[in-house]
Design an enzyme around this catalytic site. Structure first.
Site, PDB file in Angstrom:
ATOM      1  N   THR A  51      29.366 -29.101   2.668  1.00  0.00           N
ATOM      2  CA  THR A  51      29.816 -28.730   3.747  1.00  0.00           C
ATOM      3  C   THR A  51      31.002 -28.229   3.962  1.00  0.00           C
ATOM      4  O   THR A  51      30.561 -27.203   5.331  1.00  0.00           O
ATOM      5  CB  THR A  51      30.957 -29.990   3.861  1.00  0.00           C
ATOM      6  OG1 THR A  51      29.778 -31.693   4.344  1.00  0.00           O
ATOM      7  CG2 THR A  51      31.206 -30.069   5.789  1.00  0.00           C
ATOM      8  N   TYR A  65      25.406 -32.196  10.836  1.00  0.00           N
ATOM      9  CA  TYR A  65      25.535 -30.785  10.665  1.00  0.00           C
ATOM     10  C   TYR A  65      24.499 -30.603   9.197  1.00  0.00           C
ATOM     11  O   TYR A  65      24.156 -31.477   8.622  1.00  0.00           O
ATOM     12  CB  TYR A  65      26.661 -29.586  10.215  1.00  0.00           C
ATOM     13  CG  TYR A  65      27.487 -30.607   8.725  1.00  0.00           C
ATOM     14  CD1 TYR A  65      27.960 -31.793   9.547  1.00  0.00           C
ATOM     15  CD2 TYR A  65      27.092 -30.768   7.474  1.00  0.00           C
ATOM     16  CE1 TYR A  65      29.453 -32.476   9.016  1.00  0.00           C
ATOM     17  CE2 TYR A  65      28.037 -30.799   7.120  1.00  0.00           C
ATOM     18  CZ  TYR A  65      28.096 -32.290   7.473  1.00  0.00           C
ATOM     19  OH  TYR A  65      29.494 -33.418   6.044  1.00  0.00           O
ATOM     20  N   SER A  98      25.478 -31.891  -2.700  1.00  0.00           N
ATOM     21  CA  SER A  98      26.224 -32.304  -3.868  1.00  0.00           C
ATOM     22  C   SER A  98      25.893 -33.511  -4.218  1.00  0.00           C
ATOM     23  O   SER A  98      25.606 -34.475  -5.421  1.00  0.00           O
ATOM     24  CB  SER A  98      27.464 -32.511  -3.634  1.00  0.00           C
ATOM     25  OG  SER A  98      28.276 -33.650  -2.778  1.00  0.00           O
ATOM     26  N   THR A 131      31.639 -32.606  -0.824  1.00  0.00           N
ATOM     27  CA  THR A 131      32.486 -33.600  -0.974  1.00  0.00           C
ATOM     28  C   THR A 131      32.029 -34.765  -1.745  1.00  0.00           C
ATOM     29  O   THR A 131      32.390 -35.518  -2.349  1.00  0.00           O
ATOM     30  CB  THR A 131      32.929 -34.083  -0.111  1.00  0.00           C
ATOM     31  OG1 THR A 131      31.963 -34.401   0.446  1.00  0.00           O
ATOM     32  CG2 THR A 131      34.037 -32.211   0.817  1.00  0.00           C
ATOM     33  N   ASP A 132      30.512 -35.388  -1.390  1.00  0.00           N
ATOM     34  CA  ASP A 132      30.208 -36.548  -2.027  1.00  0.00           C
ATOM     35  C   ASP A 132      30.067 -36.389  -3.831  1.00  0.00           C
ATOM     36  O   ASP A 132      31.142 -37.872  -3.556  1.00  0.00           O
ATOM     37  CB  ASP A 132      28.441 -35.979  -1.710  1.00  0.00           C
ATOM     38  CG  ASP A 132      28.287 -36.824   0.019  1.00  0.00           C
ATOM     39  OD1 ASP A 132      27.616 -37.043   0.347  1.00  0.00           O
ATOM     40  OD2 ASP A 132      29.399 -37.121   0.208  1.00  0.00           O
ATOM     41  N   LYS A 204      37.026 -39.505  -2.954  1.00  0.00           N
ATOM     42  CA  LYS A 204      36.562 -39.115  -2.016  1.00  0.00           C
ATOM     43  C   LYS A 204      37.216 -40.609  -1.675  1.00  0.00           C
ATOM     44  O   LYS A 204      35.848 -41.219  -1.675  1.00  0.00           O
ATOM     45  CB  LYS A 204      35.081 -38.657  -1.602  1.00  0.00           C
ATOM     46  CG  LYS A 204      34.710 -38.882  -0.410  1.00  0.00           C
ATOM     47  CD  LYS A 204      33.669 -38.070  -0.482  1.00  0.00           C
ATOM     48  CE  LYS A 204      33.397 -37.775   1.051  1.00  0.00           C
ATOM     49  NZ  LYS A 204      32.019 -37.142   1.576  1.00  0.00           N
ATOM     50  N   GLU A 325      39.057 -60.563 -18.262  1.00  0.00           N
ATOM     51  CA  GLU A 325      38.136 -61.045 -17.588  1.00  0.00           C
ATOM     52  C   GLU A 325      36.772 -61.655 -18.997  1.00  0.00           C
ATOM     53  O   GLU A 325      36.128 -62.230 -18.404  1.00  0.00           O
ATOM     54  CB  GLU A 325      37.586 -60.048 -16.484  1.00  0.00           C
ATOM     55  CG  GLU A 325      37.942 -60.090 -15.203  1.00  0.00           C
ATOM     56  CD  GLU A 325      38.514 -61.496 -14.887  1.00  0.00           C
ATOM     57  OE1 GLU A 325      39.416 -61.568 -13.752  1.00  0.00           O
ATOM     58  OE2 GLU A 325      37.703 -62.785 -14.902  1.00  0.00           O
TER      59      GLU A 325
HETATM   60  N1  DAS Z   1      26.657 -33.899   1.444  1.00  0.00           N
HETATM   61  C1  DAS Z   1      27.521 -33.729   1.953  1.00  0.00           C
HETATM   62  C2  DAS Z   1      27.873 -32.521  -0.048  1.00  0.00           C
HETATM   63  O1  DAS Z   1      27.006 -31.940   0.119  1.00  0.00           O
HETATM   64  C3  DAS Z   1      28.524 -32.994   2.426  1.00  0.00           C
HETATM   65  C4  DAS Z   1      29.831 -32.460   2.442  1.00  0.00           C
HETATM   66  O2  DAS Z   1      30.674 -33.813   2.443  1.00  0.00           O
HETATM   67  O3  DAS Z   1      30.317 -31.910   1.367  1.00  0.00           O
HETATM   68  O4  DAS Z   1      28.494 -33.631  -0.239  1.00  0.00           O
END
Ligand code: DAS
Length: 368
Positions: A51, A65, A98, A131-132, A204, A325
Site C-alpha cells: 500500500t 486502491y 505482500s 502490511t499484510d 498487524k 493443555e
Molecule cells: N495488500 C496489502 C499488502 O500488500 C496492502 C497493504 O496493506 O500494504 O500487504
C-alpha cells in the site's frame, strides 16, 4: 488568553527573531539538524510494493486502491525531507502486494539485505513492504541477517493518494530510525504510526486503521520529528546472536498452518502433511488446545516424522504453555511459546534447516 492579531504578530515576530539570532542553542531551530561537518548516514531503501506504493482513484479512497503501483524513485521523490535525515538511495526489489510473498521472495530479499549490510557505504537499510505479511518478513530478517546495522521495515495503511495518508511520515520515520546510531544492535525494527516496534513481536492487529500494528509486549520506542526515543530493548535472540544465517540457507522446508475451531476435523492436517509439510503449526483455540477429534491424527503424523507445533489463534498477551493443555512431552510435540502461527511457521522452517530434534526445536521457540 485569547489570541488577538496583535498578539499573534508579536509571537511570530519573536519566533522569527529567535531563528535569526546567531549563536542560539540548536533546540531553538525547527526540524532535524545536521551540522555542516557531520557526515550523513547512508541509507538504502529496498522497495517491495504494498500500500505504501499504492494508488487510489480519489483522495476519498483510503481502503479501495491498487497496491504496488508507485516505483521506488517516485516514492523517494514524494518525501524530499528524507534528504535532511540521510543520504538515501533506492532499489526496486519486487513490486507486489505482500499477501503474495513466497518463501523464495523472503530468501531473495533477506540475501539482498545481508549483502548490503556488509557494504561499508551502507549504514542502515529500510524495506518498504505491504502490511499484510510485513510482520513475517520483519521476523524472518530478525532471525537470519547477521548485522548490527539498523534494518527497518515499513508500510502504510492508506495509499499516498488518500486524505491523511500515513505512508510519507512512516517512511520518514523509518529513514530517521535507520540513520540513528541508537537503533543499531536492536534487531529488525518496524516503524508505523510514530512507534518503533521489534520485528519479532509486532503484528498487524487491525485491517483498515493507521494504528493497526501492535506488539503484545509493547513498542520499543517512538520516532518524533526525525528523532528516535527508546524505552525498552528486545529480550530474545536476533541478528548477530542468531544461529540462523541467510548466507547459508538456500531453501526452506514446507511448513503449513491449520486452524483450530469448534467442529474441527483432522482433514486439513492430514491433507497438508500429504502435500509434503515437514511440520504443522496448529493455530489452536485458547492455550493452543487441540480437539479430541484431531489428537489421534496429529499423533499419527508425528509418528511418521512430521513435527507438531502448538500455537494459538489468540494473538497477543500470552503464550502457549508446554504440557498444560496437551501432554507435549508424551506426544513429542513443540509449543510455539508467544509466537503467532504465521511467525511460528517461519521459525519452524528455519529450525528444520538445522535439526529434526523436537527438543532443539523447542529450545529455538523459547530463545528466539
Ligand atoms: N495488500 C496489502 C499488502 O500488500 C496492502 C497493504 O496493506 O500494504 O500487504
Amino acid at each position: 488568553m485569547t489570541l488577538t492579531p496583535t498578539r499573534l504578530m508579536s509571537a511570530l515576530g519573536c519566533a522569527l527573531a529567535l531563528t535569526l539570532l546567531p549563536g542560539l542553542p540548536a533546540q531553538a531551530q525547527t526540524g532535524p539538524t545536521q551540522t555542516a561537518t557531520a557526515k550523513k548516514a547512508q541509507v538504502v531503501i529496498l522497495a517491495t510494493g504494498g500500500t505504501i506504493a499504492g494508488a487510489g482513484a480519489s483522495a476519498a479512497n483510503s481502503a479501495t486502491y491498487q497496491a504496488a503501483k508507485v516505483p521506488v524513485d517516485k516514492l523517494l521523490a514524494s518525501v524530499p525531507e528524507l534528504g535532511n535525515l540521510a543520504q538515501v538511495r533506492g532499489e526496486q526489489v519486487f513490486q507486489i502486494a505482500s499477501e503474495s510473498f513466497t518463501n523464495e521472495h523472503l530468501l531473495q530479499l533477506a540475501k539482498r539485505v545481508s549483502a548490503l549490510a556488509k557494504q561499508a557505504d551502507v549504514d542502515g537499510i529500510v524495506i518498504t513492504h505491504g502490511t499484510d505479511t510485513l510482520e513475517e518478513t520483519a521476523f524472518f530478517l530478525n532471525l537470519t541477517v547477521r548485522t548490527t546495522k539498523p534494518i527497518v521495515v515499513v508500510g502504510s495503511m492508506r495509499p499516498g493518494t488518500a486524505l491523511s495518508a500515513d505512508g510519507a511520515l512512516n517512511l520518514y520515520n523509518a529513514v530517521a530510525t535507520a540513520a540513528s546510531p541508537a537503533a543499531a544492535g536492536k534487531g529488525v525494527l518496524v516503524t508505523m504510526n510514530d512507534e518503533i516496534n521489534t520485528g519479532r513481536d509486532v503484528t498487524k492487529a487491525a485491517n483498515i486503521r493507521p494504528d493497526a500494528f501492535k506488539s503484545p509486549w509493547g513498542p520499543l520506542g517512538m520516532v518524533v520529528e526525525g528523532q528516535t526515543y527508546w524505552f525498552r530493548a528486545p529480550a530474545k535472540r536476533h541478528t548477530v546472536n542468531s544461529e540462523f544465517d541467510i548466507d547459508r540457507i538456500s531453501s526452506l522446508p514446507q511448513v503449513d498452518i491449520a486452524y483450530g475451531h469448534g467442529g474441527v476435523s483432522p482433514v486439513a492436517y492430514q491433507a497438508l502433511a500429504a502435500s509434503g509439510a515437514k511440520a504443522l503449526i496448529h493455530a489452536g483455540t485458547g492455550n493452543g488446545s487441540v480437539s479430541k477429534d484431531v489428537v489421534p491424527a496429529l499423533r499419527e503424523l508425528r509418528a511418521k516424522g512430521v513435527q507438531v507445533i502448538r500455537s494459538s489463534r489468540i494473538d497477543g498477551g500470552g503464550f502457549v504453555i508446554r504440557n498444560a493443555e496437551q501432554p507435549d512431552d508424551q506426544y513429542d510435540w513443540v509449543v510455539a511459546h508467544d509466537l503467532n502461527p504465521q511467525k511460528a511457521r517461519l521459525l519452524a522452517a528455519l529450525a528444520l534447516t538445522q535439526t529434526q530434534n523436537p527438543k532443539t526445536i523447542q529450545r529455538f521457540f523459547l530463545e528466539y
